[in-house]
Design an enzyme around this catalytic site. Sequence first.
Site, PDB file in Angstrom:
ATOM      1  N   ASN A  62      31.204  40.323  35.651  1.00 44.28           N
ATOM      2  CA  ASN A  62      30.988  39.863  37.403  1.00 44.28           C
ATOM      3  C   ASN A  62      29.672  40.297  37.851  1.00 44.28           C
ATOM      4  O   ASN A  62      29.660  41.215  37.633  1.00 44.28           O
ATOM      5  CB  ASN A  62      32.482  40.198  37.828  1.00 44.28           C
ATOM      6  N   GLU A  75      34.201  34.603  34.470  1.00 44.98           N
ATOM      7  CA  GLU A  75      34.222  33.760  32.976  1.00 44.98           C
ATOM      8  C   GLU A  75      33.353  33.081  33.405  1.00 44.98           C
ATOM      9  O   GLU A  75      33.044  32.180  32.706  1.00 44.98           O
ATOM     10  CB  GLU A  75      35.421  33.454  34.076  1.00 44.98           C
TER      11      GLU A  75
HETATM   12  N1  THU Z   1      36.859  38.928  38.993  1.00 43.25           N
HETATM   13  C1  THU Z   1      36.526  37.998  38.329  1.00 43.25           C
HETATM   14  O1  THU Z   1      34.894  37.989  37.791  1.00 43.25           O
HETATM   15  N2  THU Z   1      37.017  36.752  37.209  1.00 43.25           N
HETATM   16  C2  THU Z   1      38.891  37.331  38.218  1.00 43.25           C
HETATM   17  O2  THU Z   1      39.147  36.769  36.854  1.00 43.25           O
HETATM   18  C3  THU Z   1      39.186  37.651  39.265  1.00 43.25           C
HETATM   19  C4  THU Z   1      37.804  38.186  39.808  1.00 43.25           C
HETATM   20  C5  THU Z   1      35.648  39.298  39.941  1.00 43.25           C
HETATM   21  C6  THU Z   1      35.091  38.611  41.440  1.00 43.25           C
HETATM   22  C7  THU Z   1      34.877  40.005  42.208  1.00 43.25           C
HETATM   23  O3  THU Z   1      33.582  40.765  41.480  1.00 43.25           O
HETATM   24  C8  THU Z   1      35.446  40.797  42.181  1.00 43.25           C
HETATM   25  O4  THU Z   1      36.808  40.450  40.262  1.00 43.25           O
HETATM   26  C9  THU Z   1      37.126  41.120  42.492  1.00 43.25           C
HETATM   27  O5  THU Z   1      36.933  39.670  43.058  1.00 43.25           O
END
Ligand code: THU
Length: 161
Positions: A62, A75
């Site tokens: 992320n 993802e």
């Molecule tokens: N996030 C992801 O990268 N993938 C997920 O499946 C759920 C949430 C990230 C987005 C944000 O940077 C952090 O997790 C909190 O929501």
Amino acid sequence: MKTVELTSKIIVYEDRSEVPVELMTLIAQAEEAARRAYAPYSRFQVGAAVLMNNGKVVTGCNQENAVFPAGLCAERTAAFAASAQYPEVPFSKIAITAINPVEVLKQPVSPCGSCRQVLFEYESKFNQPIEVILAGQEGPVYHFRCVSDLLPYTFHAGFLP
Ligand code: THU
């Protein structure tokens, strides 16, 4: 009127020693990616590893931003990088995991709706199921046969004019 019942088969590995080595390797690559997350705001680090049909693994994590909605999930970071690098190669599997710096994550992390939609695009583009493997830091591992099991009644290109 009728009632339609949806069912999907999920393999649940309660014990990680039961998880096939190939899947554990992909989870480990997702975990490595999670450690590289740029998540200064939520501090929730997510990693994803896409195994392509050509055997290459493309990872993502992320990427947050001071303008919160401008950030992107692990993802989608992984899926877009994979498609950008190998536009003609189908995705075989994706492993997703996360690190919670406050409390050990004992349940599999779940991809958000937008990420499910994006993964479904590549599943339908190549007409090949993408297996989805979800893991926390500890605890069970879930193995879905395909993205559409995670997103039934999906909006797809067939709706467009
Ligand atoms: N996030 C992801 O990268 N993938 C997920 O499946 C759920 C949430 C990230 C987005 C944000 O940077 C952090 O997790 C909190 O929501």
